[in-house]
Design a protein around this motif. Sequence first.
Motif, PDB file in Angstrom:
ATOM      1  N   ALA A 149      48.688  37.370  34.693  1.00  0.00           N
ATOM      2  CA  ALA A 149      48.796  37.067  36.123  1.00  0.00           C
ATOM      3  C   ALA A 149      48.959  38.328  36.949  1.00  0.00           C
ATOM      4  O   ALA A 149      48.267  38.547  37.960  1.00  0.00           O
ATOM      5  N   LEU A 150      49.828  39.189  36.502  1.00  0.00           N
ATOM      6  CA  LEU A 150      50.101  40.380  37.304  1.00  0.00           C
ATOM      7  C   LEU A 150      48.872  41.274  37.468  1.00  0.00           C
ATOM      8  O   LEU A 150      48.758  42.030  38.436  1.00  0.00           O
ATOM      9  N   GLU A 151      47.951  41.181  36.540  1.00  0.00           N
ATOM     10  CA  GLU A 151      46.738  41.996  36.655  1.00  0.00           C
ATOM     11  C   GLU A 151      45.886  41.583  37.841  1.00  0.00           C
ATOM     12  O   GLU A 151      45.043  42.344  38.293  1.00  0.00           O
ATOM     13  N   LEU A 152      46.120  40.357  38.339  1.00  0.00           N
ATOM     14  CA  LEU A 152      45.304  39.890  39.457  1.00  0.00           C
ATOM     15  C   LEU A 152      45.550  40.713  40.718  1.00  0.00           C
ATOM     16  O   LEU A 152      44.677  40.803  41.579  1.00  0.00           O
ATOM     17  N   TRP A 153      46.734  41.271  40.826  1.00  0.00           N
ATOM     18  CA  TRP A 153      46.960  42.135  41.997  1.00  0.00           C
ATOM     19  C   TRP A 153      47.096  43.611  41.633  1.00  0.00           C
ATOM     20  O   TRP A 153      46.687  44.472  42.385  1.00  0.00           O
ATOM     21  N   VAL A 154      47.611  43.868  40.430  1.00  0.00           N
ATOM     22  CA  VAL A 154      47.795  45.264  40.037  1.00  0.00           C
ATOM     23  C   VAL A 154      46.449  45.947  39.762  1.00  0.00           C
ATOM     24  O   VAL A 154      46.176  47.054  40.241  1.00  0.00           O
ATOM     25  N   SER A 155      45.607  45.315  38.982  1.00  0.00           N
ATOM     26  CA  SER A 155      44.366  45.959  38.557  1.00  0.00           C
ATOM     27  C   SER A 155      43.413  46.238  39.707  1.00  0.00           C
ATOM     28  O   SER A 155      42.845  47.334  39.791  1.00  0.00           O
ATOM     29  N   PRO A 156      43.193  45.294  40.612  1.00  0.00           N
ATOM     30  CA  PRO A 156      42.301  45.629  41.726  1.00  0.00           C
ATOM     31  C   PRO A 156      42.789  46.839  42.508  1.00  0.00           C
ATOM     32  O   PRO A 156      42.002  47.722  42.845  1.00  0.00           O
ATOM     33  N   LEU A 157      44.072  46.875  42.754  1.00  0.00           N
ATOM     34  CA  LEU A 157      44.612  48.021  43.484  1.00  0.00           C
ATOM     35  C   LEU A 157      44.419  49.306  42.675  1.00  0.00           C
ATOM     36  O   LEU A 157      43.976  50.336  43.196  1.00  0.00           O
ATOM     37  N   ALA A 158      44.724  49.229  41.397  1.00  0.00           N
ATOM     38  CA  ALA A 158      44.580  50.400  40.534  1.00  0.00           C
ATOM     39  C   ALA A 158      43.139  50.884  40.522  1.00  0.00           C
ATOM     40  O   ALA A 158      42.857  52.083  40.618  1.00  0.00           O
ATOM     41  N   GLN A 159      42.209  49.961  40.408  1.00  0.00           N
ATOM     42  CA  GLN A 159      40.821  50.393  40.320  1.00  0.00           C
ATOM     43  C   GLN A 159      40.335  51.023  41.627  1.00  0.00           C
ATOM     44  O   GLN A 159      39.626  52.026  41.605  1.00  0.00           O
ATOM     45  N   ILE A 164      36.265  41.268  47.638  1.00  0.00           N
ATOM     46  CA  ILE A 164      37.614  41.317  47.063  1.00  0.00           C
ATOM     47  C   ILE A 164      37.736  40.319  45.921  1.00  0.00           C
ATOM     48  O   ILE A 164      38.328  40.617  44.882  1.00  0.00           O
ATOM     49  N   ALA A 165      37.127  39.167  46.113  1.00  0.00           N
ATOM     50  CA  ALA A 165      37.227  38.115  45.096  1.00  0.00           C
ATOM     51  C   ALA A 165      36.789  38.615  43.724  1.00  0.00           C
ATOM     52  O   ALA A 165      37.460  38.405  42.705  1.00  0.00           O
ATOM     53  N   LEU A 166      35.679  39.329  43.714  1.00  0.00           N
ATOM     54  CA  LEU A 166      35.157  39.757  42.411  1.00  0.00           C
ATOM     55  C   LEU A 166      36.123  40.691  41.692  1.00  0.00           C
ATOM     56  O   LEU A 166      36.121  40.790  40.460  1.00  0.00           O
ATOM     57  N   GLU A 167      36.956  41.365  42.456  1.00  0.00           N
ATOM     58  CA  GLU A 167      37.901  42.275  41.793  1.00  0.00           C
ATOM     59  C   GLU A 167      38.936  41.510  40.968  1.00  0.00           C
ATOM     60  O   GLU A 167      39.583  42.093  40.100  1.00  0.00           O
ATOM     61  N   LEU A 168      39.075  40.227  41.249  1.00  0.00           N
ATOM     62  CA  LEU A 168      40.073  39.446  40.512  1.00  0.00           C
ATOM     63  C   LEU A 168      39.733  39.344  39.025  1.00  0.00           C
ATOM     64  O   LEU A 168      40.620  39.186  38.190  1.00  0.00           O
TER      65      LEU A 168
END
Lengths: 205, 205, 205, 205
Positions: A167-177, B166-170
């Motif tokens: 779950a946490l990757e849904l917000w952490v990973s986009p930001l990180a990338q 943004i969606a695709l980044e999920l």
Amino acid sequence: MATQPTPDASRRSEKSRRAIYDAALALVGEVGYPRTTIEGIAARAGVGKQTIYRWWSSKADVLLEAFLDLSEQASRDAGPEYEFAIPDTGDLATDLKAVLRLTVDQLKDPRFEIPSRALAAEGVVNEQLGRVFMTKLLEPSLLLYVDRVRAAQAAGQVRQEVDPRIALELWVSPLAQRWLQYTGPISYEYTDTLVDYALHGIAPR
Amino acid sequence: MATQPTPDASRRSEKSRRAIYDAALALVGEVGYPRTTIEGIAARAGVGKQTIYRWWSSKADVLLEAFLDLSEQASRDAGPEYEFAIPDTGDLATDLKAVLRLTVDQLKDPRFEIPSRALAAEGVVNEQLGRVFMTKLLEPSLLLYVDRVRAAQAAGQVRQEVDPRIALELWVSPLAQRWLQYTGPISYEYTDTLVDYALHGIAPR
Amino acid sequence: MATQPTPDASRRSEKSRRAIYDAALALVGEVGYPRTTIEGIAARAGVGKQTIYRWWSSKADVLLEAFLDLSEQASRDAGPEYEFAIPDTGDLATDLKAVLRLTVDQLKDPRFEIPSRALAAEGVVNEQLGRVFMTKLLEPSLLLYVDRVRAAQAAGQVRQEVDPRIALELWVSPLAQRWLQYTGPISYEYTDTLVDYALHGIAPR
Amino acid sequence: MATQPTPDASRRSEKSRRAIYDAALALVGEVGYPRTTIEGIAARAGVGKQTIYRWWSSKADVLLEAFLDLSEQASRDAGPEYEFAIPDTGDLATDLKAVLRLTVDQLKDPRFEIPSRALAAEGVVNEQLGRVFMTKLLEPSLLLYVDRVRAAQAAGQVRQEVDPRIALELWVSPLAQRWLQYTGPISYEYTDTLVDYALHGIAPR
DNA sequence: TCATAAGCGAGACGGTACGTCTTGTCTTGGG
DNA sequence: CCCAAGACAAGACGTACCGTCTCGCTTATGA
């Protein structure tokens, strides 16, 4: 991280270590990672090259420890329990948005940005370093999210079957990338949106 | 007498270019990016160093073009319109899961993994390269997702106000981060879960 | 004296060679042989270290060639047949004394003294260099004595059965040893005496 | 707090000194002088580096004392007055030839050759050491020749006006030079010839 | 048709940094 | 307070590549 014939750590010069950390971080900040050299660090720290080779195995290794040290210092400076805890106001969305806004600020702080970007880059290509970077620097922060998501599950704000680690990757990973790979701009609005999508999905409710 | 600035591209040796691409990819695969040198590429390709410096500005640049070339080749081999299109069966979840499974396979193919990891790493630290990498390699793939999400919006499977970019980044970013930074294992089950969370969120429906 | 994979001598930079010779001789003169370093020579000559390592195998080798070159230059400057010939006035004693006085002067000329002393020292401990030093620098001078002694034998001034190669050591070696090993002072009077003893012995006539 | 300037010689460890001498001579014999290092001697002797630096000023100094010690030992072993005296049978030529033959043997004994060659070489380039080497090792032997020549003068076998200090160089120096500088082979026949030439000269009698 | 000018292979060059080795000094702990 | 041990600052070693620069040698027009 051990060196050739096991140097005697109890005799280690604390002064040299500090000087090396400072020099390494300063140089990375000034000339960038690739143009930061071990010779340069040694010269700037007023230290023999061998003193670096004795205790670290590579430039990346020096910088990793220097950065770790910097982080710990920052933690200590910020006060005991205060920092790096995720607030729990009872509303998950609010709390996540708040924390992510702080993260955005930190990612843009040059004091942290250049060395952490350099380490992240090296970690991509050097698996051993990558894993240490992950374990020592990323993981502790991620665990805070795991805890917060678990609390939200207990409060009925997140479905029971959801895996917090994913779950946490849904917000952490986009930001990180976006940060790492320049795939897009970073803003409070962006992170707020991420939290909304993550909680409610993109499908019609 | 101006040598560097304007080499005459029409007289360029196609044979040398191919040999350089092959040598660069082979070396990166064999010894890794940092130990791949321009001298090594030149020697392996049976080419003078100047021939490399004449047409490329850096090791990263050579490798980027070599990899681009490799990708195009792979596309051509795979058939005209076939690959790199996201299927549209009418069910977004099914389509995304299918594409992500293919992506998982590709990420584990060493033919692609080592050079793309090397380029990604260099891109993290070298902004100029990072942006080219993003534009030339990542963006085209991401646009396919944008299109598919737009189609899903038209079909009422995704909310109108959702930003497809943004969606695709999920689902893309979590996968990318696990791969790049060793933050977790990569599997079909994992990508399936990502799609589910992305579509429906983690909050109770 | 050959280097690793046989560099192409025809492409060799004459300018660099000259600069290296000059720097090497200058440094040996200024700081002495042991504190003359290859790095120092390279820096002073404005040359990359590899350029030295490409063409010479050691510091001693560089200095040997530099000194050889200096000697040849000196010879050329002194005129074609003029120097380094032993006069033949008909009287061996007179001729030898004259030449030895010149040798005494040369041994005291710092331009020659420091490098030749350095080379001689290295030659003592490094047999390979010692033999080259002997062959290239000493032997030619000694042969001149051999010739002069032979002429004296023809003129009845030296006994027929005397070996000229050994005879010359009666005056050359004592002088050499005093110079090399500080076993005694060097003067015209001393060399004159040597010639007398060598010709007539120390026993009563 | 003054450590270096005045070590207390009375507390000096005899065992360490012996171990250092042995290690120094062994290393010079095994790897040659230039590759013999103070670190190597200390390690081999099981001694701290400081113990060497406390008592000696340089590698050459250590070796010089070690060699001196070795010579004294050899003298003692050989019996009180026996060795290193030049016999006086009444015939100078016979006596000199005999002694020189012994010298030839000694020069070819590797036990002595490598260290003494190393010391001689160092002495060539390092005047201070050269003079000590001369005074402590060479001079005593040369004085024996001076005495013997004086006796011969008293016996009417050598002319009164001859300077014994110069006379002895007629046979000592040629032999020394051939040995040190590889200027020729060394044999009994050669030294015999030297004695003959020295006594009677090379001119017709 | 043939000079002529480009790209090309080769590799020497001036440099920089590497990682190792040794020097001579300093510090620690044991005897 | 000597000693073994060894960390330290300093700096040279010999190697590997960097990016630039010539050298002759194709090779491919365009005068």
